[in-house]
Motif scaffolding. Structure first.
Motif, PDB file in Angstrom:
ATOM      1  N   ASP A   1       0.837  -1.204   0.000  1.00 22.27           N
ATOM      2  CA  ASP A   1       0.000   0.000   0.000  1.00 22.27           C
ATOM      3  C   ASP A   1       0.868   1.249   0.000  1.00 22.27           C
ATOM      4  OD1 ASP A   1      -2.300  -1.510   0.028  1.00 22.27           O
ATOM      5  OD2 ASP A   1      -2.685  -1.259   2.172  1.00 22.27           O
ATOM      6  N   GLN A   2       1.908   1.251   0.802  1.00 17.71           N
ATOM      7  CA  GLN A   2       2.811   2.393   0.858  1.00 17.71           C
ATOM      8  C   GLN A   2       3.587   2.557  -0.450  1.00 17.71           C
ATOM      9  OE1 GLN A   2       3.069   4.774   3.315  1.00 17.71           O
ATOM     10  NE2 GLN A   2       1.210   3.760   3.990  1.00 17.71           N
ATOM     11  N   LEU A   3       3.944   1.439  -1.073  1.00 15.84           N
ATOM     12  CA  LEU A   3       4.628   1.491  -2.357  1.00 15.84           C
ATOM     13  C   LEU A   3       3.731   2.126  -3.413  1.00 15.84           C
ATOM     14  CD1 LEU A   3       7.080   0.793  -4.096  1.00 15.84           C
ATOM     15  CD2 LEU A   3       6.069  -1.469  -4.435  1.00 15.84           C
ATOM     16  N   GLN A   4       2.470   1.710  -3.463  1.00  6.82           N
ATOM     17  CA  GLN A   4       1.537   2.327  -4.411  1.00  6.82           C
ATOM     18  C   GLN A   4       1.332   3.799  -4.104  1.00  6.82           C
ATOM     19  OE1 GLN A   4      -2.058  -0.162  -4.588  1.00  6.82           O
ATOM     20  NE2 GLN A   4      -1.649  -0.167  -6.781  1.00  6.82           N
ATOM     21  N   GLN A   5       1.309   4.150  -2.838  1.00  6.03           N
ATOM     22  CA  GLN A   5       1.184   5.561  -2.482  1.00  6.03           C
ATOM     23  C   GLN A   5       2.379   6.342  -3.006  1.00  6.03           C
ATOM     24  OE1 GLN A   5      -1.511   7.160  -0.914  1.00  6.03           O
ATOM     25  NE2 GLN A   5      -0.382   8.907  -1.736  1.00  6.03           N
ATOM     26  N   GLY A   6       3.555   5.726  -2.967  1.00  5.28           N
ATOM     27  CA  GLY A   6       4.741   6.361  -3.539  1.00  5.28           C
ATOM     28  C   GLY A   6       4.604   6.576  -5.037  1.00  5.28           C
ATOM     29  N   PHE A   7       3.988   5.612  -5.747  1.00  5.05           N
ATOM     30  CA  PHE A   7       3.734   5.778  -7.183  1.00  5.05           C
ATOM     31  C   PHE A   7       2.822   6.979  -7.428  1.00  5.05           C
ATOM     32  CE2 PHE A   7       4.153   0.942  -8.261  1.00  5.05           C
ATOM     33  CZ  PHE A   7       5.486   0.986  -7.914  1.00  5.05           C
ATOM     34  N   VAL A   8       1.760   7.075  -6.633  1.00  2.00           N
ATOM     35  CA  VAL A   8       0.815   8.188  -6.769  1.00  2.00           C
ATOM     36  C   VAL A   8       1.511   9.508  -6.446  1.00  2.00           C
ATOM     37  CG1 VAL A   8      -1.297   9.213  -5.825  1.00  2.00           C
ATOM     38  CG2 VAL A   8      -1.216   6.770  -6.337  1.00  2.00           C
ATOM     39  N   ASN A   9       2.342   9.511  -5.407  1.00  2.00           N
ATOM     40  CA  ASN A   9       3.073  10.724  -5.045  1.00  2.00           C
ATOM     41  C   ASN A   9       3.998  11.168  -6.180  1.00  2.00           C
ATOM     42  OD1 ASN A   9       1.820  10.518  -2.579  1.00  2.00           O
ATOM     43  ND2 ASN A   9       3.648   9.917  -1.459  1.00  2.00           N
ATOM     44  N   GLY A  10       4.664  10.195  -6.819  1.00  2.00           N
ATOM     45  CA  GLY A  10       5.542  10.528  -7.941  1.00  2.00           C
ATOM     46  C   GLY A  10       4.779  11.147  -9.096  1.00  2.00           C
ATOM     47  N   ALA A  11       3.636  10.547  -9.449  1.00  4.00           N
ATOM     48  CA  ALA A  11       2.809  11.088 -10.536  1.00  4.00           C
ATOM     49  C   ALA A  11       2.254  12.462 -10.160  1.00  4.00           C
ATOM     50  CB  ALA A  11       1.670  10.122 -10.868  1.00  4.00           C
TER      51      ALA A  11
ATOM     52  N   GLY B   1      15.129  -0.980 -10.803  1.00  8.76           N
ATOM     53  CA  GLY B   1      14.760  -1.788 -11.959  1.00  8.76           C
ATOM     54  C   GLY B   1      13.657  -2.770 -11.633  1.00  8.76           C
ATOM     55  N   ILE B   2      13.655  -3.255 -10.408  1.00 15.13           N
ATOM     56  CA  ILE B   2      12.637  -4.218  -9.978  1.00 15.13           C
ATOM     57  C   ILE B   2      11.301  -3.507  -9.743  1.00 15.13           C
ATOM     58  CG2 ILE B   2      11.975  -5.793  -8.126  1.00 15.13           C
ATOM     59  CD1 ILE B   2      15.046  -6.301  -7.766  1.00 15.13           C
ATOM     60  N   LEU B   3      11.316  -2.460  -8.962  1.00 21.54           N
ATOM     61  CA  LEU B   3      10.082  -1.744  -8.635  1.00 21.54           C
ATOM     62  C   LEU B   3       9.749  -0.665  -9.657  1.00 21.54           C
ATOM     63  CD1 LEU B   3      10.644  -1.423  -4.794  1.00 21.54           C
ATOM     64  CD2 LEU B   3       9.366  -3.161  -6.039  1.00 21.54           C
ATOM     65  N   GLY B   4      10.730  -0.281 -10.456  1.00 22.45           N
ATOM     66  CA  GLY B   4      10.524   0.766 -11.454  1.00 22.45           C
ATOM     67  C   GLY B   4       9.555   0.397 -12.543  1.00 22.45           C
ATOM     68  N   SER B   5       9.440  -0.880 -12.852  1.00 27.47           N
ATOM     69  CA  SER B   5       8.481  -1.274 -13.891  1.00 27.47           C
ATOM     70  C   SER B   5       7.060  -0.956 -13.433  1.00 27.47           C
ATOM     71  CB  SER B   5       8.633  -2.750 -14.237  1.00 27.47           C
ATOM     72  OG  SER B   5       8.523  -3.554 -13.084  1.00 27.47           O
ATOM     73  N   GLY B   6       6.741  -1.235 -12.199  1.00 29.81           N
ATOM     74  CA  GLY B   6       5.422  -0.880 -11.676  1.00 29.81           C
ATOM     75  C   GLY B   6       5.219   0.623 -11.646  1.00 29.81           C
ATOM     76  N   TYR B   7       6.244   1.353 -11.236  1.00 23.91           N
ATOM     77  CA  TYR B   7       6.145   2.811 -11.176  1.00 23.91           C
ATOM     78  C   TYR B   7       5.963   3.411 -12.567  1.00 23.91           C
ATOM     79  CZ  TYR B   7       7.470   7.683 -10.622  1.00 23.91           C
ATOM     80  OH  TYR B   7       7.482   9.046 -10.682  1.00 23.91           O
ATOM     81  N   ALA B   8       6.804   2.986 -13.497  1.00 23.77           N
ATOM     82  CA  ALA B   8       6.749   3.554 -14.848  1.00 23.77           C
ATOM     83  C   ALA B   8       5.439   3.200 -15.549  1.00 23.77           C
ATOM     84  CB  ALA B   8       7.943   3.077 -15.662  1.00 23.77           C
ATOM     85  N   LEU B   9       4.977   1.980 -15.382  1.00 25.00           N
ATOM     86  CA  LEU B   9       3.748   1.568 -16.058  1.00 25.00           C
ATOM     87  C   LEU B   9       2.494   2.143 -15.404  1.00 25.00           C
ATOM     88  CD1 LEU B   9       4.761  -2.096 -16.824  1.00 25.00           C
ATOM     89  CD2 LEU B   9       4.298  -0.313 -18.504  1.00 25.00           C
ATOM     90  N   SER B  10       2.565   2.499 -14.139  1.00 20.38           N
ATOM     91  CA  SER B  10       1.392   3.070 -13.479  1.00 20.38           C
ATOM     92  C   SER B  10       1.276   4.572 -13.696  1.00 20.38           C
ATOM     93  CB  SER B  10       1.429   2.781 -11.978  1.00 20.38           C
ATOM     94  OG  SER B  10       2.476   3.508 -11.361  1.00 20.38           O
TER      95      SER B  10
ATOM     96  N   GLU C   1       4.630  -4.068  -7.823  1.00 23.69           N
ATOM     97  CA  GLU C   1       5.862  -4.413  -8.539  1.00 23.69           C
ATOM     98  C   GLU C   1       5.564  -4.833  -9.963  1.00 23.69           C
ATOM     99  OE1 GLU C   1       8.148  -7.591  -8.714  1.00 23.69           O
ATOM    100  OE2 GLU C   1       6.718  -9.067  -8.074  1.00 23.69           O
ATOM    101  N   GLY C   2       6.595  -5.057 -10.713  1.00 20.26           N
ATOM    102  CA  GLY C   2       6.475  -5.335 -12.127  1.00 20.26           C
ATOM    103  C   GLY C   2       5.564  -6.490 -12.488  1.00 20.26           C
ATOM    104  N   ALA C   3       5.543  -7.550 -11.689  1.00 21.27           N
ATOM    105  CA  ALA C   3       4.717  -8.717 -12.009  1.00 21.27           C
ATOM    106  C   ALA C   3       3.245  -8.346 -12.148  1.00 21.27           C
ATOM    107  CB  ALA C   3       4.888  -9.801 -10.951  1.00 21.27           C
ATOM    108  N   GLY C   4       2.799  -7.373 -11.399  1.00 18.74           N
ATOM    109  CA  GLY C   4       1.403  -6.948 -11.478  1.00 18.74           C
ATOM    110  C   GLY C   4       1.108  -6.003 -12.627  1.00 18.74           C
TER     111      GLY C   4
END
Length: 154
Positions: free
Chosen positions: A13-23, A63-72, A131-134
């Protein structure tokens, strides 16, 4: 977290919040801070434009978590992922750091060491949202106007 593995759900949940914060930060920079004095050149000219392209470069964990960040992110158009891996549950157990600390901590939570693999697989289901798998199913889109070769599209 290590004393109560049930609290792990907080991490993705915190990781996804970080994605939203970045966007949100990208949007804010492009829309609200565009004319801020901190982002203007010495002669007052804009250094950024609303359509300034945004790229991502992630190494190792990036590189591992960046795929989820970049794609979201709706703003990141290109990404380079160096030393990526997915799914995290698979690569975590192959890390040299896993045996020096994580395995010992997880062993407190499970009855047998053989259950650690099962636990990691179950936790992966929670982790997939961040993460990238999702996100790998959205990795390729068909846009011939992009000018990119088929294997370069994202």
């Amino acid at each position: 977290l290590l004393s109560d593995i049930g609290q792990f759900r907080i991490v993705p949940d915190q990781l996804q919040q970080g994605f939203v914060n970045g966007a949100s930060g990208i949007w804010y920079l492009r829309n609200k801070l565009l004319n801020d004095a901190a982002f203007l050149g010495n002669s007052g000219q804009r250094l950024l434009a609303v359509d300034t392209p945004v790229h991502f470069y992630g190494i190792s964990q990036g590189g591992i978590l960046g795929s989820g960040y970049a794609l979201s992110s709706p703003y990141i158009k290109r990404a380079v992922l160096s030393v990526p891996g997915s799914p995290f549950a698979l690569i975590l157990a192959r890390s040299s750091n896993f045996f020096s600390g994580y395995l010992q901590a997880l062993s407190v939570q499970v009855l047998r060491k053989a259950h650690v693999r099962l636990l990691l697989s179950l936790l992966q289901q929670l982790w997939d949202v961040g993460e990238g798998a999702g996100w790998l199913s959205g990795l390729y889109y068909n846009d011939p106007s992009s000018g990119l070769h088929r294997d370069q599209r994202f």
